[in-house]
Design an enzyme around this catalytic site. Sequence first.
Site, PDB file in Angstrom:
ATOM      1  N   GLY A 272       0.776  -1.172   0.117  1.00  0.00           N
ATOM      2  CA  GLY A 272      -0.165  -0.121   0.037  1.00  0.00           C
ATOM      3  C   GLY A 272       0.757   1.251  -0.170  1.00  0.00           C
TER       4      GLY A 272
ATOM      5  N   ASN B 277       1.789   2.999  -2.771  1.00  0.00           N
ATOM      6  CA  ASN B 277       1.271   3.940  -3.597  1.00  0.00           C
ATOM      7  C   ASN B 277      -0.205   4.188  -2.937  1.00  0.00           C
ATOM      8  OD1 ASN B 277       2.752   4.308  -6.210  1.00  0.00           O
ATOM      9  ND2 ASN B 277       2.935   2.251  -5.833  1.00  0.00           N
TER      10      ASN B 277
ATOM     11  N   ILE C 183     -10.495  -6.875 -12.573  1.00  0.00           N
ATOM     12  CA  ILE C 183     -11.675  -6.101 -12.347  1.00  0.00           C
ATOM     13  C   ILE C 183     -12.814  -6.704 -13.253  1.00  0.00           C
ATOM     14  CG2 ILE C 183     -12.808  -3.787 -12.198  1.00  0.00           C
ATOM     15  CD1 ILE C 183     -10.399  -4.227 -10.352  1.00  0.00           C
TER      16      ILE C 183
ATOM     17  N   HIS D 199       0.598   0.436 -13.554  1.00  0.00           N
ATOM     18  CA  HIS D 199       1.470  -0.630 -13.906  1.00  0.00           C
ATOM     19  C   HIS D 199       2.692  -0.735 -13.875  1.00  0.00           C
ATOM     20  CE1 HIS D 199       1.765  -4.870 -15.342  1.00  0.00           C
ATOM     21  NE2 HIS D 199       2.801  -4.506 -16.133  1.00  0.00           N
TER      22      HIS D 199
ATOM     23  N   GLU E 129       6.365   5.896  -9.423  1.00  0.00           N
ATOM     24  CA  GLU E 129       5.290   5.384  -9.240  1.00  0.00           C
ATOM     25  C   GLU E 129       4.691   6.776  -8.137  1.00  0.00           C
ATOM     26  OE1 GLU E 129       4.265   1.087  -9.752  1.00  0.00           O
ATOM     27  OE2 GLU E 129       4.822   1.462  -7.807  1.00  0.00           O
TER      28      GLU E 129
HETATM   29  C1  GAR Z   1       3.362  -1.422  -7.374  1.00  0.00           C
HETATM   30  O1  GAR Z   1       4.524  -1.500  -8.096  1.00  0.00           O
HETATM   31  C2  GAR Z   1       2.237  -1.271  -8.764  1.00  0.00           C
HETATM   32  O2  GAR Z   1       2.523  -0.686  -9.790  1.00  0.00           O
HETATM   33  C3  GAR Z   1       2.058  -3.040  -8.692  1.00  0.00           C
HETATM   34  O3  GAR Z   1       2.151  -3.399  -7.420  1.00  0.00           O
HETATM   35  C4  GAR Z   1       2.998  -2.523  -6.721  1.00  0.00           C
HETATM   36  C5  GAR Z   1       2.183  -2.383  -5.337  1.00  0.00           C
HETATM   37  O4  GAR Z   1       3.130  -1.693  -4.539  1.00  0.00           O
HETATM   38  N1  GAR Z   1       0.935  -3.144  -9.563  1.00  0.00           N
HETATM   39  C6  GAR Z   1       0.961  -4.180 -10.415  1.00  0.00           C
HETATM   40  O5  GAR Z   1       1.718  -4.858 -10.622  1.00  0.00           O
HETATM   41  C7  GAR Z   1      -0.433  -4.367 -11.080  1.00  0.00           C
HETATM   42  N2  GAR Z   1      -0.317  -5.175 -11.984  1.00  0.00           N
HETATM   43  P1  GAR Z   1       2.539  -0.856  -3.212  1.00  0.00           P
HETATM   44  O6  GAR Z   1       1.604  -1.994  -2.510  1.00  0.00           O
HETATM   45  O7  GAR Z   1       3.785  -0.431  -2.379  1.00  0.00           O
HETATM   46  O8  GAR Z   1       2.006   0.302  -3.739  1.00  0.00           O
END
Ligand code: GAR
Length: 199
Positions: A12, A14, A94, A110, A180
């Site tokens: 979490g 992001n 989704i 992504h 990100e």
């Molecule tokens: C992030 O790097 C996001 O881009 C990726 O999961 C991670 C979550 O990190 N999402 C995907 O791979 C979706 N296909 P976080 O929990 O630290 O935000």
Amino acid sequence: MQRIALFASGSGSNAGKIADHFAASVEVEISLVLTNNPKAGVIDRARGGFGTGQIHAPVLMFDRTTFYQTNRIVELLQKQEIDLIVLAGFMWLIPAQLVRAFPNRIVNIHPALLPKFGGKGMYGHFVHEAVVAAGETESGITIHYVNEQYDEGAVLFQATCPVVSTDSPDDVARKVQLLEHAHYPRVVEEVLNQMKNVQ
Ligand code: GAR
């Protein structure tokens, strides 16, 4: 007030950056955090008020059956008058009924430059491993609208970072995560502003 629902399955970070970005806003609220993973780090982050300690969003946990075989999540989001669904490390596809209920109102991030390294099974660390294995010289992030296929909705924003031959998947993950955190909150704000202009 514009209302965001954050979906997250992992740590979490992001989700936290987005919540912190709007912490002082009187126009945008993180109304709800949803997760499929009872061990997701996002749960403690949300309950602890995210990074600033100010944003205590309620957390809803749901299972696969509820998500795919009932309309309960859609109904809840509609009842709560959610304007924008933000996927922040949410790994499940989704379902069609949710995409239809929120057209152009679901965004995802992504950790690669789509259309490369997307699709089922391409998430989190698997993406960075594939990027390194393919000998790519750059990677990055893609922020996009969500449709009924994995990683295929219209692209809103991309940013790149170099990948050098000595980079491990962890090195690439760190570079991508910086992008990100730097861009997702701002792009979410832009999407919300655009929505205001067309309402
Ligand atoms: C992030 O790097 C996001 O881009 C990726 O999961 C991670 C979550 O990190 N999402 C995907 O791979 C979706 N296909 P976080 O929990 O630290 O935000």
